[in-house]
Design a protein around this motif. Structure first.
Motif, PDB file in Angstrom:
ATOM      1  N   UNK A  38       1.077  -1.190  -0.009  1.00  0.00           N
ATOM      2  CA  UNK A  38       0.057  -0.102  -0.068  1.00  0.00           C
ATOM      3  C   UNK A  38       0.837   1.081  -0.031  1.00  0.00           C
ATOM      4  N   UNK A  39       2.095   0.804   1.027  1.00  0.00           N
ATOM      5  CA  UNK A  39       2.977   2.129   0.475  1.00  0.00           C
ATOM      6  C   UNK A  39       3.378   2.928  -0.447  1.00  0.00           C
ATOM      7  N   UNK A  40       3.759   1.911  -1.102  1.00  0.00           N
ATOM      8  CA  UNK A  40       4.873   1.169  -2.116  1.00  0.00           C
ATOM      9  C   UNK A  40       3.530   1.953  -3.225  1.00  0.00           C
ATOM     10  N   UNK A  41       2.265   1.603  -2.854  1.00  0.00           N
ATOM     11  CA  UNK A  41       1.303   2.236  -3.854  1.00  0.00           C
ATOM     12  C   UNK A  41       1.398   3.909  -4.098  1.00  0.00           C
ATOM     13  N   UNK A  42       0.748   3.898  -2.853  1.00  0.00           N
ATOM     14  CA  UNK A  42       1.032   5.446  -2.739  1.00  0.00           C
ATOM     15  C   UNK A  42       2.527   6.530  -2.884  1.00  0.00           C
ATOM     16  N   UNK A  43       3.476   5.992  -2.801  1.00  0.00           N
ATOM     17  CA  UNK A  43       4.336   6.706  -3.240  1.00  0.00           C
ATOM     18  C   UNK A  43       4.487   6.658  -4.882  1.00  0.00           C
ATOM     19  N   UNK A  44       3.767   5.361  -5.935  1.00  0.00           N
ATOM     20  CA  UNK A  44       3.856   4.885  -7.051  1.00  0.00           C
ATOM     21  C   UNK A  44       2.882   6.622  -8.064  1.00  0.00           C
ATOM     22  N   UNK A  45       1.632   6.562  -7.115  1.00  0.00           N
ATOM     23  CA  UNK A  45       0.845   7.825  -7.032  1.00  0.00           C
ATOM     24  C   UNK A  45       1.454   8.798  -6.969  1.00  0.00           C
ATOM     25  N   UNK A  46       1.962   8.943  -5.732  1.00  0.00           N
ATOM     26  CA  UNK A  46       2.450  10.162  -5.399  1.00  0.00           C
ATOM     27  C   UNK A  46       2.974  11.481  -6.637  1.00  0.00           C
ATOM     28  N   UNK A  47       4.643   9.875  -6.764  1.00  0.00           N
ATOM     29  CA  UNK A  47       5.140  10.479  -7.812  1.00  0.00           C
ATOM     30  C   UNK A  47       4.744  10.304  -9.220  1.00  0.00           C
ATOM     31  N   UNK A  48       4.066   9.473  -9.348  1.00  0.00           N
ATOM     32  CA  UNK A  48       3.302   9.443 -11.082  1.00  0.00           C
ATOM     33  C   UNK A  48       2.177  10.888 -11.589  1.00  0.00           C
ATOM     34  N   UNK A  49       1.704  11.203  -9.612  1.00  0.00           N
ATOM     35  CA  UNK A  49       1.055  12.829 -10.235  1.00  0.00           C
ATOM     36  C   UNK A  49       1.862  13.643 -10.413  1.00  0.00           C
ATOM     37  N   UNK A  50       3.402  14.210  -9.618  1.00  0.00           N
ATOM     38  CA  UNK A  50       4.234  15.190  -9.578  1.00  0.00           C
ATOM     39  C   UNK A  50       4.778  14.709 -10.898  1.00  0.00           C
ATOM     40  N   UNK A  51       5.099  13.707 -11.569  1.00  0.00           N
ATOM     41  CA  UNK A  51       5.261  13.740 -12.830  1.00  0.00           C
ATOM     42  C   UNK A  51       5.276  13.487 -14.192  1.00  0.00           C
ATOM     43  N   UNK A  52       3.826  12.492 -14.249  1.00  0.00           N
ATOM     44  CA  UNK A  52       3.564  12.375 -15.191  1.00  0.00           C
ATOM     45  C   UNK A  52       2.001  13.188 -15.687  1.00  0.00           C
ATOM     46  N   UNK A  53       1.529  12.595 -14.496  1.00  0.00           N
ATOM     47  CA  UNK A  53      -0.552  13.705 -14.810  1.00  0.00           C
ATOM     48  C   UNK A  53       0.068  15.184 -14.724  1.00  0.00           C
ATOM     49  N   UNK A  54       0.564  15.999 -14.245  1.00  0.00           N
ATOM     50  CA  UNK A  54       0.574  16.873 -14.237  1.00  0.00           C
ATOM     51  C   UNK A  54       0.531  17.863 -15.148  1.00  0.00           C
ATOM     52  N   UNK A  55       2.581  17.088 -15.774  1.00  0.00           N
ATOM     53  CA  UNK A  55       2.858  17.595 -17.546  1.00  0.00           C
ATOM     54  C   UNK A  55       1.951  17.427 -18.447  1.00  0.00           C
ATOM     55  N   UNK A  56       0.793  15.747 -18.573  1.00  0.00           N
ATOM     56  CA  UNK A  56      -0.205  15.708 -18.964  1.00  0.00           C
ATOM     57  C   UNK A  56      -1.342  16.406 -18.946  1.00  0.00           C
TER      58      UNK A  56
END
Length: 247
Positions: A10-28
């Motif tokens: 769960x912690x890994x998923x939350x970290x991955x979601x936070x990273x995706x949100x910061x580095x992938x979703x926001x630019x998109x």
């Protein structure tokens, strides 16, 4: 169940979601927003261009209608002008035809009038010639004796003739006839004439030109009771009548 592993995932998923949100979703999302804004600007520009195009089309349509209306007016003016020109040409042609017709009728009337005069003159001349020929064939001693008797009666009854004979100063009077007169008629004529001039010498001559009748020549005076003189008088009257006709 290993709760530690679950919590780690769960912690890994939350970290991955936070990273995706910061580095992938926001630019998109930023790129999509920019793209949407670009599309919105293009749509706005397209609507603006469409509005300009519609205004331009409307302007062209109005101009086209104005040009069409002007063309119709020019065509109507040209048609009216052509109609006026056609009517003017027709009127001019009608006047020229009417003038030609009047000239032709006047020329025809003159020719008819001249022809009638020529026919009248020819008829008169033919009638006179025919009468001259007919009387020349019918003339004889008896008919001429009748005319001589008429001449003697005129000597007895015409005061004007008697006055003229009395005033005639010639010493020789000539009695002209177409036929030779017998001795008795000559004697009667000579006796009648010497009543007006006892010293006159009466001479008798024959001339075929008289056709029929008698003529008396006293100096420069001539009295005629013969057919030739009557026909000449008739011919002169006919010529005067024909000349008096309107040309």
């Amino acid at each position: 169940m290993d709760w530690l592993t679950v919590v780690a995932q769960i912690v890994n998923f939350l970290i991955l979601a936070a990273l995706l949100k910061r580095f992938l979703y926001r630019p998109i999302v930023t790129a999509m927003a920019a793209r949407q804004a670009h599309i919105e600007r293009q749509l706005q520009e397209a609507r603006h261009l469409k509005a300009q195009a519609e205004r331009l089309i409307a302007t062209y349509r109005r101009r086209l209608e104005e040009v069409e209306q002007q063309n119709q007016q020019l065509l109507e003016q040209a048609r009216q002008e052509a109609e006026r020109e056609r009517q003017a040409l027709l009127d001019q042609a009608r006047l020229e035809v009417e003038a030609k017709r009047r000239q032709w009728l006047e020329a025809l009337a003159r020719e008819q009038h001249q022809l009638a005069r020529d026919l009248e003159r020819l008829l008169g001349e033919q009638l006179i010639a025919l009468g001259r020929k007919a009387f020349a064939e019918l003339a004889g001693r008896r008919l001429e004796a009748c005319l001589v008797e008429t001449f003697l009666e005129r000597l007895e009854t015409s005061p004007e003739l008697q006055r003229l004979l009395t005033e005639a100063g010639s010493r020789e009077w000539t009695v002209v006839t177409a036929q030779p007169l017998d001795a008795d008629l000559r004697r009667r004529i000579e006796t009648a004439l010497r009543r007006f001039n006892p010293d006159v010498r009466v001479r008798f001559v024959e001339r075929d030109a008289l056709i029929l009748g008698i003529a008396l020549e006293a100096g420069d005076r001539v009295w005629s009771w013969n057919l030739a003189a009557w026909l000449e008088q008739l011919e002169a009257e006919l010529q005067r009548f024909l000349q008096s006709l309107p040309s």
